[in-house]
Design a protein around this motif. Structure first.
Motif, PDB file in Angstrom:
ATOM      1  N   GLN A   1       0.738  -0.998  -0.002  1.00 43.70           N
ATOM      2  CA  GLN A   1       0.330   0.033   0.127  1.00 43.70           C
ATOM      3  C   GLN A   1       0.905   1.290  -0.323  1.00 43.70           C
ATOM      4  O   GLN A   1       0.459   2.328  -0.246  1.00 43.70           O
ATOM      5  CB  GLN A   1      -0.872   0.135   0.954  1.00 43.70           C
ATOM      6  N   GLY A   2       1.928   1.287   0.288  1.00 45.09           N
ATOM      7  CA  GLY A   2       3.047   2.010   0.292  1.00 45.09           C
ATOM      8  C   GLY A   2       3.362   3.099   1.240  1.00 45.09           C
ATOM      9  O   GLY A   2       3.242   4.213   1.270  1.00 45.09           O
ATOM     10  N   ILE A   3       3.268   2.231   2.149  1.00 42.93           N
ATOM     11  CA  ILE A   3       2.440   3.073   3.535  1.00 42.93           C
ATOM     12  C   ILE A   3       3.746   2.234   4.866  1.00 42.93           C
ATOM     13  O   ILE A   3       3.771   0.796   4.244  1.00 42.93           O
ATOM     14  CB  ILE A   3       1.047   3.361   4.694  1.00 42.93           C
ATOM     15  N   THR A   4       3.253   2.924   6.069  1.00 38.93           N
ATOM     16  CA  THR A   4       4.464   2.683   6.888  1.00 38.93           C
ATOM     17  C   THR A   4       3.914   1.645   8.065  1.00 38.93           C
ATOM     18  O   THR A   4       2.852   1.537   7.877  1.00 38.93           O
ATOM     19  CB  THR A   4       5.425   3.112   7.816  1.00 38.93           C
ATOM     20  N   MET A   5       4.011   0.174   7.902  1.00 39.99           N
ATOM     21  CA  MET A   5       3.710  -0.524   9.822  1.00 39.99           C
ATOM     22  C   MET A   5       2.874   0.759  10.699  1.00 39.99           C
ATOM     23  O   MET A   5       1.896   0.234  10.995  1.00 39.99           O
ATOM     24  CB  MET A   5       4.706  -1.334   9.661  1.00 39.99           C
ATOM     25  N   THR A   6       3.663   1.371  10.945  1.00 39.70           N
ATOM     26  CA  THR A   6       3.180   2.130  12.038  1.00 39.70           C
ATOM     27  C   THR A   6       1.776   2.767  11.077  1.00 39.70           C
ATOM     28  O   THR A   6       0.453   3.213  11.975  1.00 39.70           O
ATOM     29  CB  THR A   6       4.303   4.242  12.255  1.00 39.70           C
ATOM     30  N   ASP A   7       1.887   3.458  10.234  1.00 36.01           N
ATOM     31  CA  ASP A   7       0.947   4.299   9.611  1.00 36.01           C
ATOM     32  C   ASP A   7      -0.384   2.980   9.438  1.00 36.01           C
ATOM     33  O   ASP A   7      -1.292   3.427   9.738  1.00 36.01           O
ATOM     34  CB  ASP A   7       1.259   5.215   8.567  1.00 36.01           C
ATOM     35  N   LEU A   8      -0.239   1.854   9.028  1.00 36.94           N
ATOM     36  CA  LEU A   8      -1.022   0.971   8.599  1.00 36.94           C
ATOM     37  C   LEU A   8      -1.906   0.794  11.153  1.00 36.94           C
ATOM     38  O   LEU A   8      -2.952   0.734  10.335  1.00 36.94           O
ATOM     39  CB  LEU A   8      -0.986  -0.655   8.236  1.00 36.94           C
ATOM     40  N   LEU A   9      -0.905   0.610  11.558  1.00 33.71           N
ATOM     41  CA  LEU A   9      -1.218   0.459  12.342  1.00 33.71           C
ATOM     42  C   LEU A   9      -2.381   1.838  13.220  1.00 33.71           C
ATOM     43  O   LEU A   9      -3.839   1.363  14.002  1.00 33.71           O
ATOM     44  CB  LEU A   9      -0.233   0.335  13.498  1.00 33.71           C
ATOM     45  N   LYS A  10      -2.014   2.886  13.022  1.00 33.78           N
ATOM     46  CA  LYS A  10      -2.626   3.492  13.374  1.00 33.78           C
ATOM     47  C   LYS A  10      -4.040   4.140  12.482  1.00 33.78           C
ATOM     48  O   LYS A  10      -5.207   4.393  12.929  1.00 33.78           O
ATOM     49  CB  LYS A  10      -2.071   5.430  12.965  1.00 33.78           C
ATOM     50  N   GLU A  11      -3.807   3.794  11.067  1.00 35.07           N
ATOM     51  CA  GLU A  11      -5.461   3.935  10.467  1.00 35.07           C
ATOM     52  C   GLU A  11      -6.135   2.667  11.022  1.00 35.07           C
ATOM     53  O   GLU A  11      -7.457   3.378  10.906  1.00 35.07           O
ATOM     54  CB  GLU A  11      -5.203   3.126   9.139  1.00 35.07           C
ATOM     55  N   GLY A  12      -5.773   1.232  11.617  1.00 33.78           N
ATOM     56  CA  GLY A  12      -6.559   0.050  11.170  1.00 33.78           C
ATOM     57  C   GLY A  12      -7.415   0.419  12.955  1.00 33.78           C
ATOM     58  O   GLY A  12      -8.298   0.015  13.201  1.00 33.78           O
ATOM     59  N   PHE A  13      -6.013   1.301  13.935  1.00 34.62           N
ATOM     60  CA  PHE A  13      -6.824   1.571  15.360  1.00 34.62           C
ATOM     61  C   PHE A  13      -8.441   2.702  14.948  1.00 34.62           C
ATOM     62  O   PHE A  13      -9.424   2.451  15.616  1.00 34.62           O
ATOM     63  CB  PHE A  13      -5.511   2.571  16.510  1.00 34.62           C
ATOM     64  N   ALA A  14      -7.824   3.614  14.782  1.00 39.59           N
ATOM     65  CA  ALA A  14      -8.784   4.258  14.597  1.00 39.59           C
ATOM     66  C   ALA A  14      -9.843   3.793  13.341  1.00 39.59           C
ATOM     67  O   ALA A  14     -11.129   4.722  14.124  1.00 39.59           O
ATOM     68  CB  ALA A  14      -8.447   5.587  13.161  1.00 39.59           C
ATOM     69  N   LEU A  15      -9.992   3.437  12.628  1.00 39.04           N
ATOM     70  CA  LEU A  15     -11.905   2.640  12.218  1.00 39.04           C
ATOM     71  C   LEU A  15     -11.822   0.887  13.286  1.00 39.04           C
ATOM     72  O   LEU A  15     -13.307   2.214  13.639  1.00 39.04           O
ATOM     73  CB  LEU A  15     -10.509   1.640  10.833  1.00 39.04           C
ATOM     74  N   SER A  16     -11.260   0.536  13.747  1.00 39.18           N
ATOM     75  CA  SER A  16     -11.993  -0.455  14.934  1.00 39.18           C
ATOM     76  C   SER A  16     -12.319   1.269  16.440  1.00 39.18           C
ATOM     77  O   SER A  16     -13.454   0.397  16.753  1.00 39.18           O
ATOM     78  CB  SER A  16     -10.314  -0.346  15.648  1.00 39.18           C
TER      79      SER A  16
END
Length: 62
Positions: free
Chosen positions: A41-56
């Motif tokens: 996705q061209g993003i960092t693991m940190t950004d993916l975690l933050k996005e998933g947390f926000a969605l959750s």
């Protein structure tokens, strides 16, 4: 010879300029899939975690 370049998927970006470690264990297969998805996705693991947390949080606060 191994590269000393930091893998972008492992970078930690914070909005306040100070980052703290968040340490927890996951299976090697989960880490591989998580990291692979972030890279694809061209993003960092940190950004993916933050996005998933926000969605959750959004889903659970309904």
């Amino acid at each position: 010879m191994a590269s000393s370049r930091t893998d972008p998927a492992d970078e930690d970006h914070g909005s306040d300029g100070e980052n703290k470690s968040l340490n927890f264990k996951v299976s090697p297969d989960f880490k591989k899939e998580f990291k692979g998805f972030a890279v694809s996705q061209g993003i960092t693991m940190t950004d993916l975690l933050k996005e998933g947390f926000a969605l959750s949080k959004k889903k659970r606060q309904k």
